[in-house]
Write an enzyme that holds these catalytic residues in place. Structure first.
Site, PDB file in Angstrom:
ATOM      1  N   HIS A  68       0.890  -1.228  -0.088  1.00  0.00           N
ATOM      2  CA  HIS A  68      -0.032  -0.020  -0.110  1.00  0.00           C
ATOM      3  C   HIS A  68       0.949   1.360   0.064  1.00  0.00           C
ATOM      4  CE1 HIS A  68      -3.741   2.201   1.723  1.00  0.00           C
ATOM      5  NE2 HIS A  68      -2.747   3.109   2.058  1.00  0.00           N
TER       6      HIS A  68
ATOM      7  N   HIS B  94       1.889   4.279  -2.864  1.00  0.00           N
ATOM      8  CA  HIS B  94       1.666   5.820  -2.584  1.00  0.00           C
ATOM      9  C   HIS B  94       2.871   6.309  -3.433  1.00  0.00           C
ATOM     10  CE1 HIS B  94      -1.805   6.495  -0.547  1.00  0.00           C
ATOM     11  NE2 HIS B  94      -1.503   5.730   0.580  1.00  0.00           N
TER      12      HIS B  94
END
Ligand code: GNR
Ligand code: NI
Length: 181
Positions: free
Chosen positions: A136, A140
């Protein structure tokens, strides 16, 4: 140390890839510490620099199992060098998408190469929630957010809610003041 304001979707900055860190210096170490303080203030388990408006490839993670025990982890220029065939599904949230959650399927295990805060090359094998969180956060740094992994229908629903909430001024960057919908 400082709690930094969070970038909240919709915001074009979340969709721009970050730059590699060229020198691990005190400014980078300060950024990582401020990111950890910001993450803890919002009770997150991870944070990428882009979420505080800094387009540098820096992420922090803490997925400590025991309550009250902090296990801060810092990664500079992290990249996934290996991933498992086997998938795993987690209910994900994101500090840049307040109160929005969706199940996301990702590889169950990953190997991550990165620089530590002394600028030394390291490799880490991860599974479970740590593997999910690292993917995750590394997303980003590449301008990818968790809703890029779900159906357009669900993504549009989440984006509509956030657009409305932002227009109503429901999000303050300060943890104590953050409103829910
Ligand atoms: O706090 C967070 N929780 C979380 C839960 C499941 C999968 C990923 C995460 S990361 C998120 C914090 C965040 O937005 N990091 O970028
Ligand atoms: Ni996130």
């Amino acid at each position: 140390m400082a709690i930094l304001p969070l970038v909240i979707e919709p915001d074009a900055r979340l969709h721009i890839p970050s730059e590699s860190v060229v020198r691990v210096d005190d400014a980078v170490r300060q950024l990582l510490n401020d990111m950890l303080e910001t993450m803890y203030a919002h009770e997150g388990i991870g944070l990428a620099a882009v979420q505080v408006g800094v387009h540098q490839r820096c992420i922090v993670v803490d997925v400590a199992q025991r309550e009250g025990r902090r296990e801060p982890m810092k990664f500079i220029n992290p990249e996934i060098v290996e991933k498992s065939e086997a998938p795993s599904v987690f209910l994900e949230g994101c500090l840049s998408f307040p109160d929005q959650y969706s199940e996301v399927e990702r590889p169950e295990r990953v190997t991550v190469r990165y620089l530590d805060e002394r600028g030394e090359e390291k490799t880490l094998e991860a599974e479970g929630i740590l593997a999910t969180c690292l993917q995750h956060e590394i997303d980003h740094t590449n301008g990818i957010v968790f809703v890029d992994h779900i159906s357009k229908l669900k993504r549009d629903m989440i984006l509509r809610k956030l657009t409305k909430a932002k227009r109503l001024g429901l999000f303050s960057s300060h943890p104590e003041g953050s409103a829910t919908m």
